[in-house]
Design a protein around this motif. Structure first.
Motif, mmCIF file in Angstrom:
data_model
loop_
_atom_site.group_PDB
_atom_site.id
_atom_site.type_symbol
_atom_site.label_atom_id
_atom_site.label_comp_id
_atom_site.label_asym_id
_atom_site.label_seq_id
_atom_site.Cartn_x
_atom_site.Cartn_y
_atom_site.Cartn_z
ATOM 1 N N ALA A 1 20.396 50.322 66.827
ATOM 2 C CA ALA A 1 20.565 48.866 66.866
ATOM 3 C C ALA A 1 20.261 48.279 68.239
ATOM 4 O O ALA A 1 19.821 47.128 68.335
ATOM 5 C CB ALA A 1 21.978 48.492 66.432
ATOM 6 N N LEU B 1 18.423 44.595 67.761
ATOM 7 C CA LEU B 1 19.412 43.931 66.913
ATOM 8 C C LEU B 1 20.587 43.425 67.740
ATOM 9 O O LEU B 1 21.128 42.347 67.470
ATOM 10 C CB LEU B 1 19.904 44.901 65.836
ATOM 11 N N TYR B 2 20.990 44.202 68.760
ATOM 12 C CA TYR B 2 22.097 43.821 69.630
ATOM 13 C C TYR B 2 21.713 44.040 71.089
ATOM 14 O O TYR B 2 20.978 44.989 71.409
ATOM 15 C CB TYR B 2 23.339 44.685 69.359
#
Length: 380
Positions: free
Chosen positions: A347, A352-353
């Motif tokens: 992620a 995504l983050y």
């Protein structure tokens, strides 16, 4: 400071269990008692030691990270040393035939990606299949046993630097980990004995204690390096140097193309509690950028209780990527990327983050693990 006795110091408590048995010992240079005596020498002198098992860095701590080596006799005792790092990470039938009881005595640093954890759990799996008892001589977690940090590994990203659903900083001793992993792997048939520490409490850090300390690995020799390693190990998955080949591995972070003053100013604006990132210049003697002048920062921990070490390192990587977007790359590993294996998720790499969001997303999983581990805790 107060004195703590290791499981090795308490070995006499299980003397009747060991007498007359052929003993295998998985250990390294960290297996010492309160008088700096080697577990190899102590067990060889008193019991029937028939096999030694060497993991990453070798039986005497003389092998660099990732290097392979061959099975050979121990020069001091003549006992065969079987390598369980490199060609195989598991005990083979030949190895299992060499002992009746396996003893494990190694110091780790409390980080999920430390390979000693998986040397133990793989040995436990093979011993469970073969009906061989395992004895773990407990040792302190140098980072204490209360705090947990970092993402909880998604087992789709399992590797030898992270096999199970643990936070990066998991707050267990090696004996508590053995009890937890026995449950996690459903090794109900395994006869497991943990010889406990005497005098250790969960709030204790290494520098609170009067205990002998041997460096767990060549590049993690000091308590401060172990604290930094919880976070800065992630740089192993990038083309940024984690300081290997310098006198301060995992404290120096840099590359030839980093603008150190600008990076320092960006990190000052982040104002991360308990951490300061000072501009530095260094030339590694081996590993990434060997012989090349590098610029970057040194990680200073000004308050270990306030600092979130994983968030600090990931934030540093965020800022290096923002400052040098065309320079930072993630290193491949097999069919994936090494940073995904270290973090236990893709992620972060996929965007995504960012650092803070990733750790916030994993807060429920860390809380769940804090509850899951409770039945396996041996100390207050």
């Amino acid at each position: 400071m107060h004195t703590v006795l290791s499981g090795l110091d308490g070995l006499d408590a299980i003397e009747q269990q060991l007498k007359g048995k052929r003993l295998g010992l998985m250990t390294n240079q960290t297996g010492i008692d309160g008088h700096f005596r080697s577990a190899i020498d102590l067990i060889h002198a008193k019991y029937r030691l028939t096999a030694l098992f060497a993991v990453e860095h070798g039986i005497r701590g003389n092998v660099q990270a990732g290097e392979n080596y061959e099975t050979q006799p121990d020069p001091d005792t003549g006992v065969p040393v079987y390598a369980v790092y490199g060609k195989t990470h598991r005990l083979t039938a030949e190895m299992l035939d060499a002992f009746d009881i396996l003893i494990f005595d190694m110091q780790d640093v409390g980080a999920r990606f430390y390979t000693y954890l998986y040397a133990l759990s793989f040995a436990m799996e093979e011993c469970a299949k073969a009906g061989k008892p395992v004895v773990v001589l407990d040792r302190v977690n140098p980072l204490g046993g209360e705090r947990m940090e970092g993402p909880v590994l998604d087992e789709r990203f399992a590797s030898y630097v992270g096999m199970y659903a643990l936070p990066t900083r998991y707050g267990l001793t090696i004996g508590e980990y053995a009890k937890w992993v026995r449950h996690h792997l459903k090794l109900d048939a395994l006869d497991l004995t943990v010889v406990p520490l005497q005098g250790w409490h969960r709030q204790d850090y290494l520098d609170d204690l009067n205990i002998p300390w041997a460096a767990p690995s060549p590049n993690c020799a000091t308590f401060h390096a172990a604290l930094c390693y919880i976070g800065t190990c992630i740089f192993e998955g990038t083309n940024v140097s984690e300081g290997r080949g310098t006198t301060l591995p995992f404290e120096y972070i840099g590359a030839p193309w980093i603008d150190a003053p600008k990076l320092n100013k960006r990190m000052e604006k982040r104002n991360l509690p308990g951490l300061y990132f000072r501009p530095v210049y260094f030339t590694p003697t081996f590993s990434k950028f060997a012989g090349q002048p590098c610029a970057g920062v040194q990680v200073h921990i000004t308050d270990r209780h306030a600092a979130n070490l994983v968030e600090g390192a990931l934030t540093l990587l965020d800022e290096i990527r923002a400052l040098h977007p065309d320079q930072v790359t993630f290193l491949p590993s097999g069919e994936g990327f090494f940073i995904d294996k270290l973090l236990g998720t893709d992620a972060y790499r996929t965007g995504l983050y960012d650092a803070h969001a990733l750790l916030e997303a994993h807060a429920p999983a860390r809380a769940a693990f804090a509850e899951e581990r409770k039945p396996f805790l041996l100390y207050d």
